[in-house]
Motif scaffolding. Structure first.
Motif, PDB file in Angstrom:
ATOM      1  N   LEU A 106       6.836  12.490  -5.639  1.00  0.00           N
ATOM      2  CA  LEU A 106       5.496  13.020  -5.410  1.00  0.00           C
ATOM      3  C   LEU A 106       5.075  13.890  -6.589  1.00  0.00           C
ATOM      4  O   LEU A 106       5.091  15.113  -6.537  1.00  0.00           O
ATOM      5  CB  LEU A 106       5.448  13.820  -4.104  1.00  0.00           C
ATOM      6  N   THR A 107       4.704  13.209  -7.675  1.00  0.00           N
ATOM      7  CA  THR A 107       4.294  13.897  -8.894  1.00  0.00           C
ATOM      8  C   THR A 107       2.926  13.390  -9.334  1.00  0.00           C
ATOM      9  O   THR A 107       2.510  12.286  -8.973  1.00  0.00           O
ATOM     10  CB  THR A 107       5.294  13.644 -10.032  1.00  0.00           C
ATOM     11  N   SER A 108       2.245  14.189 -10.126  1.00  0.00           N
ATOM     12  CA  SER A 108       0.950  13.749 -10.646  1.00  0.00           C
ATOM     13  C   SER A 108       1.125  12.536 -11.574  1.00  0.00           C
ATOM     14  O   SER A 108       0.248  11.678 -11.644  1.00  0.00           O
ATOM     15  CB  SER A 108       0.230  14.887 -11.358  1.00  0.00           C
ATOM     16  N   GLU A 128       3.759  -3.297  -1.815  1.00  0.00           N
ATOM     17  CA  GLU A 128       5.078  -3.346  -2.457  1.00  0.00           C
ATOM     18  C   GLU A 128       5.052  -2.701  -3.841  1.00  0.00           C
ATOM     19  O   GLU A 128       6.001  -2.030  -4.234  1.00  0.00           O
ATOM     20  CB  GLU A 128       5.587  -4.789  -2.551  1.00  0.00           C
ATOM     21  N   GLU A 129       3.980  -2.905  -4.591  1.00  0.00           N
ATOM     22  CA  GLU A 129       3.869  -2.277  -5.908  1.00  0.00           C
ATOM     23  C   GLU A 129       3.806  -0.754  -5.770  1.00  0.00           C
ATOM     24  O   GLU A 129       4.418  -0.024  -6.560  1.00  0.00           O
ATOM     25  CB  GLU A 129       2.625  -2.786  -6.639  1.00  0.00           C
ATOM     26  N   VAL A 130       3.078  -0.268  -4.768  1.00  0.00           N
ATOM     27  CA  VAL A 130       2.996   1.172  -4.534  1.00  0.00           C
ATOM     28  C   VAL A 130       4.365   1.708  -4.135  1.00  0.00           C
ATOM     29  O   VAL A 130       4.806   2.754  -4.624  1.00  0.00           O
ATOM     30  CB  VAL A 130       1.927   1.500  -3.475  1.00  0.00           C
ATOM     31  N   LYS A 131       5.083   0.969  -3.278  1.00  0.00           N
ATOM     32  CA  LYS A 131       6.423   1.394  -2.860  1.00  0.00           C
ATOM     33  C   LYS A 131       7.388   1.432  -4.040  1.00  0.00           C
ATOM     34  O   LYS A 131       8.308   2.252  -4.068  1.00  0.00           O
ATOM     35  CB  LYS A 131       6.969   0.469  -1.782  1.00  0.00           C
ATOM     36  N   THR A 132       7.191   0.583  -5.018  1.00  0.00           N
ATOM     37  CA  THR A 132       8.035   0.600  -6.209  1.00  0.00           C
ATOM     38  C   THR A 132       7.882   1.927  -6.949  1.00  0.00           C
ATOM     39  O   THR A 132       8.845   2.458  -7.481  1.00  0.00           O
ATOM     40  CB  THR A 132       7.670  -0.575  -7.151  1.00  0.00           C
ATOM     41  N   GLY A 154       8.394   4.868  -3.504  1.00  0.00           N
ATOM     42  CA  GLY A 154       9.452   4.708  -2.503  1.00  0.00           C
ATOM     43  C   GLY A 154       8.846   4.386  -1.146  1.00  0.00           C
ATOM     44  O   GLY A 154       7.660   4.106  -1.026  1.00  0.00           O
ATOM     45  N   GLU A 155       9.660   4.442  -0.115  1.00  0.00           N
ATOM     46  CA  GLU A 155       9.193   4.144   1.242  1.00  0.00           C
ATOM     47  C   GLU A 155       8.301   5.275   1.754  1.00  0.00           C
ATOM     48  O   GLU A 155       8.614   6.446   1.556  1.00  0.00           O
ATOM     49  CB  GLU A 155      10.378   3.957   2.193  1.00  0.00           C
ATOM     50  N   PRO A 156       7.193   4.937   2.411  1.00  0.00           N
ATOM     51  CA  PRO A 156       6.322   5.992   2.945  1.00  0.00           C
ATOM     52  C   PRO A 156       6.987   6.726   4.103  1.00  0.00           C
ATOM     53  O   PRO A 156       7.863   6.188   4.779  1.00  0.00           O
ATOM     54  CB  PRO A 156       5.082   5.225   3.414  1.00  0.00           C
ATOM     55  N   ASP A 157       6.540   7.959   4.330  1.00  0.00           N
ATOM     56  CA  ASP A 157       7.052   8.740   5.448  1.00  0.00           C
ATOM     57  C   ASP A 157       6.370   8.361   6.758  1.00  0.00           C
ATOM     58  O   ASP A 157       6.952   8.532   7.828  1.00  0.00           O
ATOM     59  CB  ASP A 157       6.871  10.241   5.173  1.00  0.00           C
ATOM     60  N   ASN A 158       5.148   7.838   6.661  1.00  0.00           N
ATOM     61  CA  ASN A 158       4.411   7.469   7.864  1.00  0.00           C
ATOM     62  C   ASN A 158       3.294   6.498   7.500  1.00  0.00           C
ATOM     63  O   ASN A 158       2.650   6.657   6.464  1.00  0.00           O
ATOM     64  CB  ASN A 158       3.828   8.728   8.512  1.00  0.00           C
ATOM     65  N   CYS A 159       3.066   5.502   8.355  1.00  0.00           N
ATOM     66  CA  CYS A 159       1.953   4.568   8.187  1.00  0.00           C
ATOM     67  C   CYS A 159       1.260   4.382   9.525  1.00  0.00           C
ATOM     68  O   CYS A 159       1.902   4.439  10.573  1.00  0.00           O
ATOM     69  CB  CYS A 159       2.426   3.204   7.689  1.00  0.00           C
ATOM     70  N   SER A 160      -0.042   4.135   9.465  1.00  0.00           N
ATOM     71  CA  SER A 160      -0.794   3.824  10.673  1.00  0.00           C
ATOM     72  C   SER A 160      -1.795   2.720  10.333  1.00  0.00           C
ATOM     73  O   SER A 160      -2.215   2.582   9.186  1.00  0.00           O
ATOM     74  CB  SER A 160      -1.520   5.061  11.205  1.00  0.00           C
ATOM     75  N   GLU A 161      -2.148   1.940  11.345  1.00  0.00           N
ATOM     76  CA  GLU A 161      -3.088   0.839  11.145  1.00  0.00           C
ATOM     77  C   GLU A 161      -4.235   0.947  12.124  1.00  0.00           C
ATOM     78  O   GLU A 161      -4.037   1.293  13.288  1.00  0.00           O
ATOM     79  CB  GLU A 161      -2.384  -0.502  11.327  1.00  0.00           C
ATOM     80  N   ILE A 204       1.364   7.539   4.147  1.00  0.00           N
ATOM     81  CA  ILE A 204       1.486   8.850   3.522  1.00  0.00           C
ATOM     82  C   ILE A 204       2.922   9.071   3.069  1.00  0.00           C
ATOM     83  O   ILE A 204       3.863   8.714   3.764  1.00  0.00           O
ATOM     84  CB  ILE A 204       1.009   9.965   4.473  1.00  0.00           C
ATOM     85  N   TRP A 205       3.033   9.601   1.881  1.00  0.00           N
ATOM     86  CA  TRP A 205       4.314  10.006   1.316  1.00  0.00           C
ATOM     87  C   TRP A 205       4.275  11.523   1.260  1.00  0.00           C
ATOM     88  O   TRP A 205       3.375  12.104   0.657  1.00  0.00           O
ATOM     89  CB  TRP A 205       4.482   9.434  -0.093  1.00  0.00           C
ATOM     90  N   GLY A 206       5.225  12.169   1.899  1.00  0.00           N
ATOM     91  CA  GLY A 206       5.252  13.624   1.938  1.00  0.00           C
ATOM     92  C   GLY A 206       4.742  14.133   3.275  1.00  0.00           C
ATOM     93  O   GLY A 206       4.846  13.456   4.296  1.00  0.00           O
ATOM     94  N   ASN A 207       4.142  15.325   3.250  1.00  0.00           N
ATOM     95  CA  ASN A 207       3.704  16.008   4.459  1.00  0.00           C
ATOM     96  C   ASN A 207       2.256  16.438   4.289  1.00  0.00           C
ATOM     97  O   ASN A 207       1.950  17.198   3.368  1.00  0.00           O
ATOM     98  CB  ASN A 207       4.614  17.223   4.684  1.00  0.00           C
TER      99      ASN A 207
END
Length: 83
Positions: free
Chosen positions: A19-21, A34-38, A41-48, A56-59
């Motif tokens: 989680l850096t600029s 998948e490109e974003v996950k590369t 990494g894996e997100p902490d939470n997803c909703s649809e 969202i990655w982080g808090n």
């Protein structure tokens, strides 16, 4: 001794945060999930909802990167607390 080991582990993990600029700046419209996950990494939470997926990655109460996907393509980005 256990406290020292725990503190060392926490410091090492925080130093490896994606989680850096710099990583946020790598995100581009149209990237696949998948490109974003590369990059992040894996997100902490997803909703649809209504054909969109928000991850969202982080808090959200502190440091985070949030990406919304439409048809598996990145459409919007937001962040808070990045260094």
């Amino acid at each position: 001794m256990k406290k020292i080991l725990l503190l060392s582990a926490v410091l090492m993990l925080s130093a490896c945060s994606k989680l850096t600029s710099e990583n946020y700046d790598k995100l581009k419209m149209g990237m696949s999930a998948e490109e974003v996950k590369t990059i992040l990494g894996e997100p902490d939470n997803c909703s649809e909802a209504l054909g969109t997926k928000s991850c969202i990655w982080g808090n959200e109460e502190a440091t985070y990167i949030k990406v919304s996907f439409v048809a598996d393509n990145a459409a919007t980005f937001s962040n808070n607390g990045l260094k």
